[in-house]
Design a protein around this motif. Structure first.
Motif, mmCIF file in Angstrom:
data_model
loop_
_atom_site.group_PDB
_atom_site.id
_atom_site.type_symbol
_atom_site.label_atom_id
_atom_site.label_comp_id
_atom_site.label_asym_id
_atom_site.label_seq_id
_atom_site.Cartn_x
_atom_site.Cartn_y
_atom_site.Cartn_z
ATOM 1 N N THR A 1 -6.998 -39.746 21.546
ATOM 2 C CA THR A 1 -8.051 -39.400 22.115
ATOM 3 C C THR A 1 -9.245 -40.638 21.893
ATOM 4 O OG1 THR A 1 -7.945 -37.239 21.553
ATOM 5 C CG2 THR A 1 -10.240 -37.967 22.321
ATOM 6 N N GLY A 2 -9.336 -41.172 20.643
ATOM 7 C CA GLY A 2 -10.308 -42.150 20.692
ATOM 8 C C GLY A 2 -9.946 -43.461 21.589
ATOM 9 N N HIS A 3 -8.369 -43.973 21.594
ATOM 10 C CA HIS A 3 -8.085 -44.759 22.553
ATOM 11 C C HIS A 3 -8.372 -44.864 23.906
ATOM 12 C CE1 HIS A 3 -5.013 -46.385 19.557
ATOM 13 N NE2 HIS A 3 -5.851 -46.369 19.222
ATOM 14 N N ARG A 4 -8.453 -43.407 24.359
ATOM 15 C CA ARG A 4 -8.671 -43.008 25.859
ATOM 16 C C ARG A 4 -10.123 -43.208 26.048
ATOM 17 N NH1 ARG A 4 -10.643 -38.160 27.723
ATOM 18 N NH2 ARG A 4 -10.029 -37.099 25.596
ATOM 19 N N TYR A 5 -11.092 -42.838 25.116
ATOM 20 C CA TYR A 5 -12.403 -43.136 25.333
ATOM 21 C C TYR A 5 -12.625 -44.692 25.430
ATOM 22 C CZ TYR A 5 -14.282 -38.323 25.422
ATOM 23 O OH TYR A 5 -14.504 -37.123 25.739
ATOM 24 N N ILE A 6 -12.186 -45.325 24.645
ATOM 25 C CA ILE A 6 -12.275 -46.813 24.388
ATOM 26 C C ILE A 6 -12.081 -47.525 25.961
ATOM 27 C CG2 ILE A 6 -11.632 -48.939 23.675
ATOM 28 C CD1 ILE A 6 -11.723 -47.526 20.955
ATOM 29 N N VAL A 7 -10.870 -47.203 26.220
ATOM 30 C CA VAL A 7 -10.571 -47.733 27.401
ATOM 31 C C VAL A 7 -10.697 -47.033 28.819
ATOM 32 C CG1 VAL A 7 -8.404 -48.370 29.100
ATOM 33 C CG2 VAL A 7 -8.264 -48.610 26.334
ATOM 34 N N GLU A 8 -10.629 -45.736 28.960
ATOM 35 C CA GLU A 8 -10.969 -45.169 30.212
ATOM 36 C C GLU A 8 -12.471 -44.634 30.475
ATOM 37 O OE1 GLU A 8 -8.112 -41.925 30.927
ATOM 38 O OE2 GLU A 8 -6.271 -43.067 30.187
ATOM 39 N N GLU A 9 -13.183 -44.198 29.278
ATOM 40 C CA GLU A 9 -14.310 -43.438 29.449
ATOM 41 C C GLU A 9 -15.411 -44.770 29.223
ATOM 42 O OE1 GLU A 9 -14.740 -40.925 30.604
ATOM 43 O OE2 GLU A 9 -12.557 -40.424 30.519
ATOM 44 N N PHE A 10 -15.344 -45.501 28.297
ATOM 45 C CA PHE A 10 -16.119 -46.741 27.946
ATOM 46 C C PHE A 10 -15.982 -47.735 28.838
ATOM 47 C CE2 PHE A 10 -16.416 -45.280 23.371
ATOM 48 C CZ PHE A 10 -16.991 -44.171 23.545
ATOM 49 N N GLY A 11 -14.695 -48.297 29.141
ATOM 50 C CA GLY A 11 -14.235 -49.213 30.303
ATOM 51 C C GLY A 11 -14.116 -50.540 29.415
ATOM 52 N N PHE A 12 -13.984 -50.506 28.178
ATOM 53 C CA PHE A 12 -13.980 -51.745 27.429
ATOM 54 C C PHE A 12 -12.612 -52.386 27.526
ATOM 55 C CE2 PHE A 12 -17.109 -49.967 24.271
ATOM 56 C CZ PHE A 12 -18.209 -50.255 25.128
ATOM 57 N N PRO B 1 -10.070 -53.717 25.061
ATOM 58 C CA PRO B 1 -9.684 -53.394 23.490
ATOM 59 C C PRO B 1 -9.735 -54.578 22.799
ATOM 60 C CG PRO B 1 -8.207 -52.242 24.959
ATOM 61 C CD PRO B 1 -8.912 -53.073 26.056
ATOM 62 N N ALA B 2 -10.604 -54.431 21.846
ATOM 63 C CA ALA B 2 -10.611 -55.399 20.681
ATOM 64 C C ALA B 2 -9.392 -55.074 19.341
ATOM 65 C CB ALA B 2 -12.019 -55.700 20.144
ATOM 66 N N LEU B 3 -9.042 -54.132 19.686
ATOM 67 C CA LEU B 3 -7.728 -53.525 18.793
ATOM 68 C C LEU B 3 -6.428 -53.566 19.120
ATOM 69 C CD1 LEU B 3 -9.608 -50.515 17.534
ATOM 70 C CD2 LEU B 3 -9.884 -52.428 16.411
ATOM 71 N N THR B 4 -5.548 -54.378 18.381
ATOM 72 C CA THR B 4 -4.219 -54.683 19.009
ATOM 73 C C THR B 4 -3.341 -53.385 19.209
ATOM 74 O OG1 THR B 4 -3.498 -55.170 16.844
ATOM 75 C CG2 THR B 4 -4.512 -57.039 18.461
ATOM 76 N N ASN B 5 -3.660 -52.430 18.504
ATOM 77 C CA ASN B 5 -3.057 -51.265 18.698
ATOM 78 C C ASN B 5 -3.413 -50.324 19.788
ATOM 79 O OD1 ASN B 5 -5.405 -50.425 17.502
ATOM 80 N ND2 ASN B 5 -4.634 -48.643 16.606
ATOM 81 N N ILE B 6 -4.241 -50.787 20.602
ATOM 82 C CA ILE B 6 -4.473 -50.045 22.044
ATOM 83 C C ILE B 6 -3.896 -50.332 23.194
ATOM 84 C CG2 ILE B 6 -6.548 -49.101 23.414
ATOM 85 C CD1 ILE B 6 -8.460 -49.155 20.915
ATOM 86 N N GLU B 7 -3.294 -49.616 23.928
ATOM 87 C CA GLU B 7 -2.579 -49.874 25.171
ATOM 88 C C GLU B 7 -3.678 -50.009 26.185
ATOM 89 O OE1 GLU B 7 0.414 -50.990 26.105
ATOM 90 O OE2 GLU B 7 1.252 -50.793 24.089
ATOM 91 N N ALA B 8 -4.018 -51.140 26.779
ATOM 92 C CA ALA B 8 -5.160 -51.320 27.616
ATOM 93 C C ALA B 8 -5.010 -50.579 29.079
ATOM 94 C CB ALA B 8 -5.371 -52.686 27.801
ATOM 95 N N GLY B 9 -3.809 -50.325 29.622
ATOM 96 C CA GLY B 9 -3.534 -49.594 30.654
ATOM 97 C C GLY B 9 -3.619 -50.724 31.835
ATOM 98 N N GLU B 10 -4.070 -50.305 33.166
ATOM 99 C CA GLU B 10 -4.169 -51.180 34.189
ATOM 100 C C GLU B 10 -5.636 -51.759 34.039
ATOM 101 O OE1 GLU B 10 -2.289 -51.897 36.780
ATOM 102 O OE2 GLU B 10 -0.774 -50.984 35.800
ATOM 103 N N LEU B 11 -5.419 -53.469 34.047
ATOM 104 C CA LEU B 11 -6.765 -54.341 33.977
ATOM 105 C C LEU B 11 -6.653 -55.232 35.192
ATOM 106 C CD1 LEU B 11 -6.615 -55.093 30.169
ATOM 107 C CD2 LEU B 11 -8.091 -53.429 31.225
ATOM 108 N N ASP B 12 -7.901 -55.199 35.419
ATOM 109 C CA ASP B 12 -8.211 -56.467 36.709
ATOM 110 C C ASP B 12 -7.563 -57.675 35.839
ATOM 111 O OD1 ASP B 12 -10.448 -57.991 35.695
ATOM 112 O OD2 ASP B 12 -11.226 -56.270 35.261
#
Length: 420
Positions: A335-346, A348-359
């Motif tokens: 859930t935390g990862h989802r918010y960081i990437v999808e909701e906050f649009g950041f 990631p500064a954490l290497t354990n987070i999958e960034a998904g589709e990025l520009d």
């Protein structure tokens, strides 16, 4: 009878005030949202925490995340915020009056040094091991802040017009600008805004020092000068080349800079991954990339952190642990990862987070950050407001008058002295 009622009212009021004081800021003005019902938290034995957020763009999303955390754990998380640019002042007032939040935001090392007595040492916490190399906020060699996300800047380029090997050093950079000038194309675009004109550009000669903190400390002490430092000497030459071979940036807005790049009128612009948001609004038919600015042959992007989560070390042990649990959950849970990437649009500064589709620009920044192949944002250690108040007027003078690159660097030395 009236006297007895007055005594009873006074006792009730005193009891209420004691409860409010124990909440350490739970009822403060500026609340943006709440993580759940206080009664439910108490019944579950949870410890209430407060989060003072600086980045207003994620206020609603942060409150929604806090609510999900409460539903999952029973711990109430109240999100507080402020409007305007007085966040640090408001934070200091709260901290000094013992009404500080459980978690607050600091931007950089300068702020961390200023408030280090309130910054809890996170060095031994397991979740901080996921922070990308060199992206943690440190003071006195202790990790005190977890980054929101990373951003980076460099040369954004049109892959149909430019290849990275075309601008690998000063000589190739100049010859490329001259080639485009002969073709009627702007080879390198800056914009009139303070940071887009000189703030980010000025980072390079500082960031390429062996220890930019030490260099700036010695600069502040008058032990070194920019004019006598090789990286700054070459930076002055780069500025001369830009001035001689590209349109005057003082007449170019950020919107125009992006628009000219999208239309193919400009081959390269100096920008960060944030620029893709506006760029995507245009209909362009070429691939874009981000490459390093080649001062002294530099081959790394400038990647840094705008804001960091910090735990208030002056809180009771139980509240500190609850704050730690919240940051750990944000850094490690799905859930935390989802918010960081999808909701906050950041990014990631954490290497354990999958960034998904990025520009493509954000992808370049993420790859650089995760690999550790970056140069720092030395601008975070500049004297306060030197970019808009001192360096920008100097850059405006440089681009509008007959000033050499050497004179420009000497002017930076004078501006620095005046800004301290």
């Amino acid at each position: 009878m009236r006297f007895q009622k007055s005594i009873w009212s006074a006792l009730v009021l005193a009891f209420v005030l004691l409860i409010l004081a124990a909440c350490s800021g739970g009822g403060e003005e500026g609340s943006e949202g709440s993580g759940g019902d206080t009664g439910d938290s108490g019944e579950s034995g949870g410890q209430k925490i407060t989060v003072f957020n600086r980045k207003v763009e994620i206020s609603d999303q942060l409150a929604a995340m806090a609510k999900e955390y409460t539903e999952e754990t029973g711990v109430e998380v109240e999100v507080l915020g402020t409007t305007g640019d007085d966040y640090l002042q408001q934070l200091q007032i709260r901290l000094n009056s013992n009404q500080g939040p459980s978690i607050f935001t600091l931007q950089n090392e300068t702020e961390a040094e200023q408030l280090k007595s309130y910054a809890y040492d996170l060095s031994k916490e397991e979740y901080v091991q996921h922070i990308a190399p060199n992206m943690e906020l440190k003071v006195d060699d202790k990790t005190v802040g977890v980054p929101y996300g990373v951003e980076g800047f460099g040369i954004v380029y049109n892959k149909d017009l430019v290849k990275p090997e075309d601008i690998a050093d000063y000589e190739s950079f100049v010859s490329t600008l001259e080639k485009f000038k002969g073709q009627g194309i702007n080879g390198f675009g800056l914009a009139q805004d303070a940071y887009f004109l000189i703030g980010h550009m000025s980072n390079y000669p500082f960031a390429l020092q062996e220890d930019h903190f030490d260099f700036i400390d010695r600069l502040n002490a008058g032990e070194v000068t920019m004019a006598e430092t090789p990286e700054f000497q070459e930076f002055g030459k780069f500025m001369e080349a830009i001035k001689a071979n590209t349109p005057n940036p003082l007449s170019i807005t950020y919107d125009q800079e992006i628009g000219d790049f999208a239309s193919g009128k400009t081959a390269m612009i100096h920008q960060g991954n944030w620029a893709f948001g506006m760029l995507s609004e245009f209909d362009f038919d070429f691939e874009v990339g981000m490459m390093p600015f080649p001062l002294m042959g530099n081959d790394k992007l400038a990647v840094g952190v705008g804001n960091n989560w910090v735990i208030n070390s002056q809180k009771e042990e139980a509240e500190i642990q609850a704050a730690n649990d919240f940051l750990n959950w944000m850094a490690t849970s799905e859930t935390g990862h989802r918010y960081i990437v999808e909701e906050f649009g950041f990014v990631p500064a954490l290497t354990n987070i999958e960034a998904g589709e990025l520009d493509p620009l954000s992808k370049a920044v993420l790859d650089a950050s995760n690999s550790g192949e970056t140069i720092p944002w030395a601008i975070n250690y500049y004297p306060a407001n030197i970019v808009p108040n001192d360096l920008t007027p100097l850059a405006q003078q440089f681009f509008s008058e007959d000033m050499t690159g050497e004179e420009f660097i000497a002017g930076m030395d004078e501006a620095w002295k005046g800004a301290q």
